[in-house]
Design a protein around this motif. Sequence first.
Motif, PDB file in Angstrom:
ATOM      1  N   PRO A   1       0.826  -1.213   0.000  1.00 41.63           N
ATOM      2  CA  PRO A   1       0.000   0.000   0.000  1.00 41.63           C
ATOM      3  C   PRO A   1       0.855   1.256   0.000  1.00 41.63           C
ATOM      4  O   PRO A   1       1.493   1.593   1.003  1.00 41.63           O
ATOM      5  CB  PRO A   1      -0.813  -0.116   1.293  1.00 41.63           C
ATOM      6  N   ILE A   2       0.891   1.976  -1.111  1.00 46.11           N
ATOM      7  CA  ILE A   2       1.765   3.136  -1.244  1.00 46.11           C
ATOM      8  C   ILE A   2       1.258   4.320  -0.432  1.00 46.11           C
ATOM      9  O   ILE A   2       2.003   5.267  -0.208  1.00 46.11           O
ATOM     10  CB  ILE A   2       1.887   3.545  -2.729  1.00 46.11           C
ATOM     11  N   ASN A   3       0.022   4.281   0.010  1.00 46.29           N
ATOM     12  CA  ASN A   3      -0.514   5.406   0.772  1.00 46.29           C
ATOM     13  C   ASN A   3      -0.343   5.231   2.277  1.00 46.29           C
ATOM     14  O   ASN A   3      -0.951   5.939   3.063  1.00 46.29           O
ATOM     15  CB  ASN A   3      -2.002   5.602   0.447  1.00 46.29           C
ATOM     16  N   ARG A   4       0.471   4.280   2.687  1.00 47.39           N
ATOM     17  CA  ARG A   4       0.732   4.120   4.111  1.00 47.39           C
ATOM     18  C   ARG A   4       1.463   5.340   4.636  1.00 47.39           C
ATOM     19  O   ARG A   4       2.299   5.919   3.956  1.00 47.39           O
ATOM     20  CB  ARG A   4       1.580   2.871   4.354  1.00 47.39           C
ATOM     21  N   HIS A   5       1.139   5.697   5.859  1.00 50.22           N
ATOM     22  CA  HIS A   5       1.799   6.843   6.452  1.00 50.22           C
ATOM     23  C   HIS A   5       3.180   6.438   6.957  1.00 50.22           C
ATOM     24  O   HIS A   5       3.428   5.264   7.278  1.00 50.22           O
ATOM     25  CB  HIS A   5       0.958   7.389   7.604  1.00 50.22           C
ATOM     26  N   PRO A   6       4.106   7.392   7.045  1.00 47.74           N
ATOM     27  CA  PRO A   6       5.406   7.071   7.641  1.00 47.74           C
ATOM     28  C   PRO A   6       5.233   6.672   9.101  1.00 47.74           C
ATOM     29  O   PRO A   6       4.520   7.323   9.853  1.00 47.74           O
ATOM     30  CB  PRO A   6       6.174   8.398   7.509  1.00 47.74           C
ATOM     31  N   GLU A   7       5.871   5.601   9.477  1.00 49.90           N
ATOM     32  CA  GLU A   7       5.777   5.119  10.850  1.00 49.90           C
ATOM     33  C   GLU A   7       7.087   5.404  11.574  1.00 49.90           C
ATOM     34  O   GLU A   7       8.167   5.092  11.073  1.00 49.90           O
ATOM     35  CB  GLU A   7       5.480   3.618  10.868  1.00 49.90           C
ATOM     36  N   PHE A   8       6.975   6.011  12.745  1.00 50.67           N
ATOM     37  CA  PHE A   8       8.149   6.347  13.536  1.00 50.67           C
ATOM     38  C   PHE A   8       8.086   5.620  14.866  1.00 50.67           C
ATOM     39  O   PHE A   8       7.017   5.233  15.338  1.00 50.67           O
ATOM     40  CB  PHE A   8       8.218   7.858  13.770  1.00 50.67           C
ATOM     41  N   ARG A   9       9.239   5.459  15.463  1.00 56.13           N
ATOM     42  CA  ARG A   9       9.330   4.883  16.794  1.00 56.13           C
ATOM     43  C   ARG A   9      10.360   5.671  17.602  1.00 56.13           C
ATOM     44  O   ARG A   9      11.247   6.314  17.052  1.00 56.13           O
ATOM     45  CB  ARG A   9       9.726   3.410  16.733  1.00 56.13           C
ATOM     46  N   TYR A  10      10.202   5.574  18.894  1.00 55.44           N
ATOM     47  CA  TYR A  10      11.132   6.237  19.806  1.00 55.44           C
ATOM     48  C   TYR A  10      12.530   5.658  19.621  1.00 55.44           C
ATOM     49  O   TYR A  10      12.714   4.445  19.549  1.00 55.44           O
ATOM     50  CB  TYR A  10      10.652   6.056  21.241  1.00 55.44           C
ATOM     51  N   LYS A  11      13.524   6.527  19.531  1.00 49.64           N
ATOM     52  CA  LYS A  11      14.907   6.093  19.333  1.00 49.64           C
ATOM     53  C   LYS A  11      15.734   6.293  20.597  1.00 49.64           C
ATOM     54  O   LYS A  11      16.271   5.354  21.155  1.00 49.64           O
ATOM     55  CB  LYS A  11      15.537   6.842  18.159  1.00 49.64           C
ATOM     56  N   THR A  12      15.837   7.531  21.061  1.00 46.95           N
ATOM     57  CA  THR A  12      16.576   7.825  22.283  1.00 46.95           C
ATOM     58  C   THR A  12      16.256   9.237  22.723  1.00 46.95           C
ATOM     59  O   THR A  12      15.597   9.989  21.996  1.00 46.95           O
ATOM     60  CB  THR A  12      18.093   7.656  22.072  1.00 46.95           C
ATOM     61  N   GLU A  13      16.720   9.603  23.898  1.00 48.10           N
ATOM     62  CA  GLU A  13      16.584  10.961  24.374  1.00 48.10           C
ATOM     63  C   GLU A  13      17.775  11.292  25.266  1.00 48.10           C
ATOM     64  O   GLU A  13      18.442  10.394  25.805  1.00 48.10           O
ATOM     65  CB  GLU A  13      15.278  11.160  25.141  1.00 48.10           C
TER      66      GLU A  13
END
Length: 544
Positions: free
Chosen positions: A94-106
């Motif tokens: 599905p090309i219309n999927r939204h970008p998915e992000f995840r927590y990396k660090t802080e």
Amino acid sequence: MNGGGSVEAAEAVAEASAPVGAPLQLEWKFAQVFGERTAGEEVQEVDIISAIEFDRTGDHLATGDRGGRVVLFERTDTRDHGGNRRDLERMDFPINRHPEFRYKTEFQSHEPEFDYLKSLEIEEKINKIKWCQSANGALFLLSTNDKTIKFWKVQEKKVKKICDMNVDPAKAAGNGPLAGPCMSTSSKTYTANRGCLDKTLGLGNDFFFPPGGASSLHLPVMTSIETSLVPRCRRIYAHAHDYHINSISNNSDGETFISADDLRINLWNLEISNQSFNIVDVKPANMEDLTEVITSAEFHPTHCNILAYSSSRGSIRLVDMRQSALCDSHSKLFEEQEVPGSRSFFTEIIASISDIKFAKDGRYILSRDYMTLKLWDINMDSGPVSTFQVHEYLRPKLCDLYENDSIFDKFECCLSGDGLRVATGSYSNLFRVFGCTDGSTEATTLEASKNPMRRQVQTPTRPSRSLGTLSRGFRRGADTSGADTNGNAFDFTTKLLHLAWHPTENSLACAASNSLYMSKGNPILNNCFYIVLQCCNVLDPMRS
């Protein structure tokens, strides 16, 4: 039949049926949220987001808060589904999927400080974050509070851990060979680290190996390897600003950046932290003659010698650093002429520009003042090419907003990577998206929530033109109501000041208090799209 080429054909038909010069309108949907509040939960002041920025690839996102912390997120969907658009279509991805992000660090970027010479408390609040060029798998970014800029490196480090001791002779192999053949053939005694014990050295008769031999020595065994992210402050750029820093901007040369406060703009080299060059200074000899201050500054995206800065009087100055070392004289001045008879007590206050952004190609500059967004063509300094009304319904309430200081709120703005749309925030956690191409009537009001389209404001079917069209361009998106479609009054205590547009996709990251909302815009396709899909057997005719 494969659906990849059919989707492209359908999109081509849909775009062909759209008005000439106008892109397809977007339908915005909720994508992700980080740090969502529960009902009635009290928000701590230090957790409120104060800065947000995508890197140039869009694979990483950074936020800063009032507690001096920087939080990094990384995109995960591109890693799981690599490949270009055509390859993904062939796999029915599905090309219309939204970008998915995840927590990396802080990490803690800034701490509260106290200037004893000036008896001044310096807050730890992060004012701006800017990504720098990545190198060798490490991430680099600049963060600043009111006085100090820091250059951070975030890199993955392999950490080896000791999980056991080699009490079992079978585990001694993990440390390498401890005793070679020479131990049985030589009269000398060898230790585990290949050293030699000779009785002639006077070590005494009570030194001996355990009955089990060298392999029974209790030595650490390295059996596990972990990867952790380690942030490290590489440089600190301090003691160069007498007033609060409001902007930092990287140069396209990858070596320098600027920092701006109310009266000065300084040029830095990333590798030199104890020296900067003052390139713009608007401080008068007598401070009583001060008529305006610098509010924002940004480098041109491709020309390393050009920068722009805005002022509290609503003007934008374009500066060429090749002209002189001190760029007090500008190359171009962009400002809108005041309409006769329209001046009031609030005119200069609401004309103050809070943020400017260059378009990706550097041709246009987007500016945000309290009431409007303005799009400027750097080749035309007679006035903005377009003006977008953000919240015109507030004009009758300027007196109340002045009393509670809301009129001094600093809203940011952003442009899409393709330059077709602009966006900015408003009150009640609302933000507005406008189409900025010729003939576009797109003006959408969205909410930073899990249902971004629930507060839609009816927009005119075509842009309205003011009397000063030739000099001031178009005015679009005016909304005159003081309440949403449900009759709820707008809340001026909840404001969406910070947002960022993904550099390659129609995805917006918005900071609503301590929550980070991400919304994805998909083109609204007309009936021609579905007709083409049905003809190509992509959709089930019975379901349509």
